[in-house]
Design an enzyme around this catalytic site. Structure first.
Site, short mmCIF file in Angstrom:
data_model
loop_
_atom_site.label_atom_id
_atom_site.label_comp_id
_atom_site.label_asym_id
_atom_site.label_seq_id
_atom_site.Cartn_x
_atom_site.Cartn_y
_atom_site.Cartn_z
NE ARG A 191 23.84 -14.19 -31.38
CZ ARG A 191 23.87 -14.73 -32.59
NH1 ARG A 191 22.78 -14.75 -33.33
NH2 ARG A 191 24.98 -15.26 -33.07
CE LYS A 221 22.22 -26.00 -27.64
NZ LYS A 221 21.08 -25.85 -28.51
CB CYS A 276 -23.67 -32.12 -29.63
SG CYS A 276 -22.88 -30.98 -30.77
CD GLU A 289 19.75 -16.30 -23.68
OE1 GLU A 289 20.75 -15.57 -23.94
OE2 GLU A 289 19.28 -17.11 -24.49
CG ASP A 311 16.06 -22.38 -24.60
OD1 ASP A 311 16.55 -21.68 -25.51
OD2 ASP A 311 15.29 -23.33 -24.81
CB CYS A 314 -19.44 -31.90 -32.07
SG CYS A 314 -19.27 -31.64 -30.30
CB CYS A 365 -22.47 -28.35 -28.08
SG CYS A 365 -21.09 -29.44 -27.75
CG PHE A 393 -1.79 1.17 1.33
CD1 PHE A 393 -2.82 1.36 0.43
CD2 PHE A 393 -1.57 2.12 2.32
CE1 PHE A 393 -3.63 2.47 0.51
CE2 PHE A 393 -2.37 3.23 2.40
CZ PHE A 393 -3.41 3.41 1.50
CD GLU A 394 4.13 2.25 4.53
OE1 GLU A 394 4.58 3.12 5.28
OE2 GLU A 394 4.42 1.04 4.62
CG PHE A 395 5.92 -0.01 -3.77
CD1 PHE A 395 7.29 0.14 -3.73
CD2 PHE A 395 5.31 -0.19 -5.00
CE1 PHE A 395 8.04 0.12 -4.90
CE2 PHE A 395 6.05 -0.21 -6.17
CZ PHE A 395 7.42 -0.06 -6.11
CG ASP A 396 0.43 -0.08 -4.76
OD1 ASP A 396 1.50 -0.45 -5.29
OD2 ASP A 396 -0.53 -0.83 -4.53
CE1 TYR A 435 25.51 -14.08 -22.28
CE2 TYR A 435 23.47 -14.95 -21.38
CZ TYR A 435 24.19 -14.47 -22.45
OH TYR A 435 23.62 -14.36 -23.67
CB CYS A 489 -18.65 -28.04 -31.87
SG CYS A 489 -20.41 -28.30 -31.61
CE LYS A 541 23.77 -22.32 -25.53
NZ LYS A 541 22.46 -21.99 -26.04
CD GLU A 569 28.51 -17.71 -16.96
OE1 GLU A 569 27.97 -17.63 -18.07
OE2 GLU A 569 29.29 -16.86 -16.53
S1 IVH Z 1 28.14 -16.51 -23.26
C1 IVH Z 1 30.53 -15.77 -27.38
N1 IVH Z 1 26.73 -17.49 -21.34
O1 IVH Z 1 23.71 -18.89 -25.78
C2 IVH Z 1 29.21 -16.16 -26.89
N2 IVH Z 1 25.73 -17.36 -23.49
O2 IVH Z 1 25.09 -19.85 -28.45
C3 IVH Z 1 29.06 -15.73 -25.49
N3 IVH Z 1 23.41 -18.15 -23.56
O3 IVH Z 1 23.61 -16.14 -27.86
C4 IVH Z 1 27.81 -16.17 -24.91
N4 IVH Z 1 23.25 -18.67 -21.43
O4 IVH Z 1 22.05 -16.13 -25.93
C5 IVH Z 1 26.75 -17.19 -22.65
N5 IVH Z 1 25.60 -18.34 -19.51
C6 IVH Z 1 25.61 -18.01 -20.80
C7 IVH Z 1 24.49 -18.21 -21.64
C8 IVH Z 1 24.60 -17.87 -22.99
C9 IVH Z 1 22.61 -18.62 -22.59
C10 IVH Z 1 23.01 -18.00 -24.98
C11 IVH Z 1 23.29 -16.64 -25.55
C12 IVH Z 1 24.10 -16.85 -26.79
C13 IVH Z 1 23.96 -18.31 -27.03
C14 IVH Z 1 25.28 -18.83 -27.56
#
Ligand code: IVH
Length: 668
Positions: free
Chosen positions: A137, A312, A409, A174, A118, A406, A430, A35-38, A226, A424, A116, A114
């Site tokens: 990108r 992967k 029905c 990402e 998606d 359907c 139906c 509430f305060e935040f709003d 990243y 349908c 990856k 790290e």
């Molecule tokens: S480093 C030189 N770190 O994967 C490329 N990429 O195929 C440096 N991605 O386009 C990328 N997690 O969108 C990096 N921890 C991560 C990532 C990451 C997802 C994606 C990124 C990039 C694609 C590379």
């Protein structure tokens, strides 16, 4: 207020709100009440409206969007955004490691691993501490400038203040729709009779290219950072990452420095299944040589760095037999084919069914009953059939004839031009559509009649008592008590629930009508704009599409709905029963001293009021809204999603906790 005073107040509010936002989104801590935040945000919005020139570049109001991008500028990347070589095999990783050792001429190097993520790769530039540019990108050398949209990502700092950071630097990360948000999004699309999105990544990508940044804001995107790029390198990737963490960027805490390839393989094993519990979807891991001098030494191929590789995870798939294809009918009459599978265990759960989307999908897969099929968890959420194992196909199998009638029905199905879904057309007769419409009508977010469930709807329908939502309001005690399983108390309960629903506001009623494509948000927009069902029904197509966020598809659906005389009759009946078809002003214009001397804390989300309305009603009836719970407090009004800490505190201080219905009763 003078301009100087406004400047001071805007600066102070901007700083405070950014701080609270950071705590909330990055550290999960609520330092003040919603509430305060709003209230603070509202004040800032008002001041910025009055003094637009004083809006600061890191104003939190940028998070809610509002900028309309006609088209996106193309901008060149300062450093190309390369892709990564990738592999599914551990042996390849060992080879990668050997190439690194050979390239560096030493075994003295470390890796930084790290996950990856998606999603969609983004590049953000900061100048003098301020986020000045966000770019997609694109083709790797140039991308679309989508700064206004990027600023809606709550965890992305609009301003950073860390002495180690240079005047200008770039971060990459990402963007993604958190899994939970994606599921909710699809649920509400389903409720509005809209097609659901197939996967979170494409949805995130589409969202970032939306023209209206306010729409982007509503999608609740997040972004893991990243990479850190600047003129002078911090020496290692790890140091860059730590600096980003310190500056308040959202870095996933899942990274790990690894001494050698053995440790990398352990990291891969560690995350193989744990990654399913993370908020973002992941499809592998990224292995980077940690030292930036060594990175330079190794250099790049035309497409990707030699100092990094992606591993992967095999998308988990399973082979199982397709027992049959059944057909599900939604309340809008849409037919969805469903694969009924021999139960099989996949990525943590037993899968028995998978959606096949539409007839085209079955044709594409050439799916036949009895086939063995591969299933995968699409984006690790919804199981999908990816292919048929032809070597196991029964000799006498025949292509599937898609149903023409359907399944409920028997009416001949229709397919609209340019649509892949069969419908349908027997809307009024139906049984499945009738029951589906009522189930939608009573839904918690619509009329919220929780004394009714699907079983009772079926019972009432089968006894000829219920065909249209308006029939609910004509139900009598004598009708219900004679139903199987109903006693005195349950009959009265049911009637009371129906009666209570008459106080739902217009926006809920409009959503409850189940007009195709009119989901909760659209209903809210329409009621706020047209104020009454009569003006909505009278609106022309052009007037409808002039409303922000109402497109041609929605406008046409509304026109179709109101030109059907049966719908008009149904609305008249509902109106006679006392349902609200105008934007409800009455609660706000009444008022007396009923609540005089009483104090209230409001917490959570409410069905019939926005928080502001509730606040206003309390004021008009002489009560007072306060922000913190103390033993002197009279009432805590508890909505959905109220924080457990508040509840606990209220209980321990013996403060009375009431629902919004109970609050309404106080006014009577
Ligand atoms: S480093 C030189 N770190 O994967 C490329 N990429 O195929 C440096 N991605 O386009 C990328 N997690 O969108 C990096 N921890 C991560 C990532 C990451 C997802 C994606 C990124 C990039 C694609 C590379």
């Amino acid at each position: 207020m003078t301009e100087d005073q406004a400047r001071q107040q805007i600066t102070s509010l901007t700083g405070k709100i950014n701080h609270y936002n950071y705590k909330y989104y990055n550290e999960n801590i609520s330092e003040i009440s919603d509430f305060e935040f709003d209230k603070m945000l509202e004040e800032l919005i008002k001041l910025e409206d009055e003094f637009p020139a004083l809006r600061l570049p890191d104003s939190p109001t940028l998070r809610v969007g509002g900028t309309i991008n006609k088209s996106f500028q193309t901008v060149a990347h300062k450093h190309p955004m390369l892709s990564l070589g990738n592999t599914y095999s551990r042996a390849d990783l060992e080879e990668f490691d050997q190439r690194v050792a050979k390239g560096l001429g030493t075994n003295d190097y470390e890796y930084f691993c790290e996950l990856k993520f998606d999603g969609v790769a983004l590049s953000m530039t900061y100048r003098n501490g301020l986020l000045v540019q966000g770019v997609t990108r694109g083709d790797g050398t140039q991308g679309d400038e989508i700064t206004a949209n990027v600023k809606t990502i709550r965890t992305l700092p609009l301003r950073v203040d860390l002495p180690e950071l240079p005047d200008e630097f770039e971060v990459r990360g990402e963007a993604f729709i958190p899994k939970k948000v994606f599921l909710e999004l699809n649920k509400s699309r389903e409720e509005a009779g809209e097609e659901t999105y197939a996967n979170a990544r494409n949805t995130a990508s589409g969202t970032l290219k939306m023209q209206d940044s306010a729409m982007v804001a509503r999608r609740k995107l997040d972004c893991y950072i990243y990479s850190y790029l600047s003129r002078t390198s911090p020496g290692t990737h790890e140091k860059g990452i730590h600096m980003l963490e310190k500056a308040g960027f959202n870095v996933s805490p899942t990274h790990k420095k690894c001494k050698g390839i053995e440790e990398v393989l352990q990291y891969i094993d560690y995350w193989e299944t744990r990654r399913f519990d993370l908020p973002a979807e992941t499809d592998g891991i990224v292995i980077k040589v940690n030292n930036t001098d060594q990175q330079q030494e190794l250099g790049f191929t035309a497409k990707s760095p030699r100092w990094a590789i992606a591993y992967k995870y095999q998308a988990e798939s399973a082979l199982t037999q397709l027992k049959s294809i059944t057909f599900q009918l939604g309340r809008t009459g849409a037919v969805t084919p469903v694969a009924e599978l021999e139960p099989v265990f996949l990525a943590g759960t037993t899968v028995k069914r998978a959606s096949l989307h539409n007839a085209n999908e079955i044709k594409r897969l050439d799916l036949r009953p009895g086939d063995y099929v591969y299933i995968e968890k699409g984006g690790e959420i919804i199981p999908k059939v990816t292919a048929v194992e032809l070597s196991k196909r029964p000799a006498n199998s025949q292509p599937l004839d898609y149903i023409r009638q359907c399944p409920e029905c028997g009416t001949l199905l229709e397919r609209k031009e340019n649509e892949v879904i069969h419908y349908c057309p027997n809307k009024k007769g139906c049984p499945s559509q009738i029951k589906g419409r009522i189930a939608h009508f009573i839904h918690r977010k619509a009329m919220d009649i929780d004394s009714l469930g699907e079983q009772t709807i079926r019972l009432l329908y089968e006894n000829g008592l219920l065909k249209d939502p308006s029939d609910l309001y004509a139900l009598r005690y004598e009708d219900i008590i004679q139903l199987e399983g109903f006693k005195d108390l349950s009959s009265n309960n049911l009637l009371q629930g129906i009666e209570n629903s008459k106080s739902r506001p217009f926006k809920n009623v409009l959503f409850a009508l189940g007009i195709r494509y009119v989901g909760q948000t659209v209903a809210e927009k329409l009621t706020a704009h047209f104020q009454s069902v009569d003006s909505l029904a009278a609106a022309t197509f052009d007037e409808l599409i002039a409303v922000p966020e109402i497109g041609e598809r929605i406008a046409q659906s509304i026109k179709d709905y109101f030109t059907d005389p049966e719908n008009e009759r149904e609305i008249d009946k509902l109106r006679e029963f006392g349902l609200c078809f105008v934007e409800d002003q009455k609660k706000l214009t009444g008022g007396n001293d009923t609540l005089k001397g009483k104090t209230f804390v409001i917490s959570g989300v409410f069905n019939n009021y926005s928080r502001d309305e509730l606040k206003e009603v309390i004021k008009q009836y002489g009560g007072k809204v306060v922000s913190s719970i103390s033993s002197r407090l009279d009432y805590l009004i508890a909505g959905d999603k109220m924080g457990p800490a508040k509840k606990e505190k209220a209980i321990s201080l013996e403060v009375e906790i009431i629902t919004e219905d109970e609050f309404d009763n106080l006014l009577k």
